[in-house]
Design an enzyme around this catalytic site. Structure first.
Site, short mmCIF file in Angstrom:
data_model
loop_
_atom_site.label_atom_id
_atom_site.label_comp_id
_atom_site.label_asym_id
_atom_site.label_seq_id
_atom_site.Cartn_x
_atom_site.Cartn_y
_atom_site.Cartn_z
N CYS A 112 -3.53 4.54 -83.04
CA CYS A 112 -3.07 3.66 -84.13
C CYS A 112 -2.57 2.31 -83.62
O CYS A 112 -2.39 1.39 -84.41
CB CYS A 112 -1.97 4.35 -84.93
SG CYS A 112 -2.51 5.89 -85.67
N HIS A 250 2.64 -0.80 -88.40
CA HIS A 250 1.70 0.30 -88.59
C HIS A 250 2.20 1.17 -89.74
O HIS A 250 3.41 1.37 -89.90
CB HIS A 250 1.61 1.12 -87.29
CG HIS A 250 0.78 2.35 -87.44
ND1 HIS A 250 -0.46 2.33 -88.02
CD2 HIS A 250 1.04 3.65 -87.11
CE1 HIS A 250 -0.94 3.56 -88.03
NE2 HIS A 250 -0.05 4.38 -87.49
N ASN A 280 -2.34 6.69 -93.70
CA ASN A 280 -2.42 6.13 -92.34
C ASN A 280 -3.90 5.94 -91.99
O ASN A 280 -4.63 6.90 -91.78
CB ASN A 280 -1.75 7.11 -91.38
CG ASN A 280 -1.79 6.66 -89.93
OD1 ASN A 280 -2.46 5.68 -89.60
ND2 ASN A 280 -1.09 7.37 -89.07
C1 LIG Z 1 4.48 14.65 -90.46
C2 LIG Z 1 5.75 14.27 -91.21
C3 LIG Z 1 5.42 13.57 -92.51
C4 LIG Z 1 6.53 15.56 -91.53
O1 LIG Z 1 7.75 15.24 -92.17
P1 LIG Z 1 9.08 16.07 -91.80
O2 LIG Z 1 10.13 15.64 -92.73
O3 LIG Z 1 9.30 15.87 -90.32
O4 LIG Z 1 8.65 17.53 -92.14
P2 LIG Z 1 8.66 18.82 -91.20
O5 LIG Z 1 7.65 18.71 -90.13
O6 LIG Z 1 10.08 19.03 -90.80
O7 LIG Z 1 8.20 19.96 -92.20
C5 LIG Z 1 9.05 20.40 -93.21
C6 LIG Z 1 8.41 21.58 -93.94
O8 LIG Z 1 7.29 21.12 -94.74
C7 LIG Z 1 6.15 21.93 -94.49
N1 LIG Z 1 4.95 21.12 -94.63
C8 LIG Z 1 4.24 20.48 -93.67
N2 LIG Z 1 3.21 19.83 -94.22
C9 LIG Z 1 3.26 20.05 -95.54
C10 LIG Z 1 2.47 19.65 -96.63
N3 LIG Z 1 1.40 18.85 -96.49
N4 LIG Z 1 2.82 20.07 -97.87
C11 LIG Z 1 3.88 20.86 -98.06
N5 LIG Z 1 4.66 21.28 -97.06
C12 LIG Z 1 4.36 20.89 -95.82
C13 LIG Z 1 6.34 22.46 -93.09
O9 LIG Z 1 5.61 23.66 -92.93
C14 LIG Z 1 7.85 22.67 -93.02
O10 LIG Z 1 8.13 23.88 -93.65
P3 LIG Z 1 9.29 24.84 -93.06
O11 LIG Z 1 10.55 24.02 -93.14
O12 LIG Z 1 9.27 25.99 -94.02
O13 LIG Z 1 8.87 25.16 -91.68
C15 LIG Z 1 6.64 13.33 -90.32
O14 LIG Z 1 7.19 14.05 -89.27
C16 LIG Z 1 5.86 12.17 -89.77
O15 LIG Z 1 5.45 11.29 -90.50
N6 LIG Z 1 5.68 12.08 -88.45
C17 LIG Z 1 4.99 10.99 -87.79
C18 LIG Z 1 3.63 10.66 -88.37
C19 LIG Z 1 2.58 10.51 -87.32
O16 LIG Z 1 2.76 10.93 -86.24
N7 LIG Z 1 1.43 9.95 -87.61
C20 LIG Z 1 0.33 9.84 -86.69
C21 LIG Z 1 0.57 8.97 -85.52
S1 LIG Z 1 0.53 7.32 -85.92
#
Ligand SMILES: CC(C)(COP(=O)(O)OP(=O)(O)OC[C@H]1O[C@@H](n2cnc3c(N)ncnc32)[C@H](O)[C@@H]1OP(=O)(O)O)[C@@H](O)C(=O)NCCC(=O)NCCS
Length: 356
Positions: A112, A250, A280
């Protein structure tokens, strides 16, 4: 040798098929509420054509905005991690489709962060190696590769392309400073391990493009890594946060962008945010956001624009652009994608079937 590489043209190409969060909830256990509140994404685009088609249309639009034609281009860099083919490069496909026969061409894969890396390379090649008309394109067709059984990654990405034209200038303009880096120790936080020469070619799922993902780890490192590179860029130029007119970050997660703005004490009104519409789009996010900021009249002559990105690697980068004089295109291109008569879910139906 010229002192600066001014941005003289800009263009984007977003595929027409829209996939909403509600569409997403029809194929996996997720909801509009979860996706919107965790990431800020409402919908994304799904391409019916290869990445090079998106790139070529964006490129031709950028060239028209600069008053140039494809034969004028002597350097073509395509930032992508979703190439049409591994051999040859996507840039070679784009050269052929655009008719940019006089260009040196290559792909740059920095995930990215690819657009900032490419802008930095093109600026250096104009300032030090005599190139005169550079076209830098960020393009991705990520939906083509996604594993639709992995809900944590599948909901986050979308397709698109954005492009800029760079030309030599003696006036202070273009990318004034940039810093690039990578946290290779954390490369496993975002990796597609079953595609490429490190994989076992004869296992059943070889060739699938499963994004293994540690969202929380990436989130933490993204804010820290971008802030670090931004501090270096501002310090090189002896600028402070108050010298920034607009931040074009980004677009991976609205909460990451809000944390960054908070960290820099810059109000969100000075930050470009379009993740709600596109998700993204990896290397395409920054050029697309830049084009939209120009179209909306948010960029004025002489403005200082701060770019920041992070991505697979885990790469990171930041750069400061001084915008030149012109904020309107010289001409419009009539380049268009081939028509699309399918919905997003129809385009993806085979991929969904094979990965669930
Ligand atoms: C991925 C992202 C949105 C997740 O958000 P978060 O608040 O960290 O959420 P978590 O990973 O803690 O997951 C929370 C819960 O939601 C669940 N979950 C994950 N994806 C889900 C979806 N699409 N729909 C519903 N629930 C989902 C998980 O299983 C977890 O459940 P649990 O608590 O029962 O285990 C966030 O971490 C993020 O944006 N990270 C960086 C993005 C990135 O790397 N992009 C690519 C590189 S540029």
């Amino acid at each position: 040798m010229p002192k600066y590489a001014n941005i003289t043209g800009w263009g984007k190409c977003m595929p027409p098929a829209v996939m909403t969060n509600d569409d997403m909830a029809t194929i996996m256990d997720t909801s509009d509420e979860w996706i919107t509140s965790r990431s800020g994404i409402s919908e994304r685009r799904v391409s019916h054509v290869p990445a090079s088609d998106l790139a070529s249309v964006a490129g031709l639009r950028a060239l028209a905005a600069a008053g140039l034609v494809a034969e004028d281009v002597d350097l073509l860099i395509v930032a992508t991690c979703t190439p049409d083919t591994v051999i040859p490069s996507t840039a070679a496909h784009v050269q052929k489709k655009m008719g940019a026969a006089n260009a040196a061409v290559f792909d740059l894969n920095a995930g990215c962060s690819g657009f900032i890396y490419s802008l930095s390379v093109a600026t250096s090649m104009i300032r030090a190696a005599g190139y005169k008309k550079a076209l830098v394109i960020g393009c991705e067709r990520i939906t083509w590769f996604l594993n639709w059984s992995l809900r944590d990654s599948a909901v986050l990405f979308g397709d698109g392309a954005g492009a800029v034209v760079l030309e030599p200038s003696e006036k202070e303009s273009g990318l004034l400073a940039s810093h690039l880096g990578c946290e290779g120790d954390a490369l496993d936080a975002l990796i597609v391990s079953n595609f490429g020469t490190a994989g076992d070619r004869f296992v059943e799922n070889y060739g699938n493009f499963d994004v293994n993902f540690d969202g929380r780890e990436i989130f933490k490192r993204a804010v820290r890594g971008m802030a670090r590179e931004i501090r270096k860029v501002l310090s090189d130029l002896e600028f402070s946060n108050e010298d920034i007119d607009l931040i074009i970050p980004h677009q991976a997660n609205a909460r990451i962008i809000e944390s960054l703005a908070h960290h820099l004490s810059v109000p969100m009104s000075q930050v470009v945010l379009n993740i709600q519409n596109y998700g993204n789009t990896s290397a395409a996010t920054i050029p697309v956001a830049l084009v939209e900021a120009l179209d909306e009249g948010r960029i004025k002559s002489g403005d200082r624009l701060l770019l920041a990105a992070f991505g697979a690697g885990l790469t990171r980068g930041a750069g400061l652009i001084r915008w030149g004089e012109r904020t309107t295109p010289l001409a419009q291109s009539d380049a268009e994608l081939p028509p699309c008569d399918q919905t997003a879910l129809e385009i993806l139906s085979d991929a969904i079937k094979h990965t669930q």
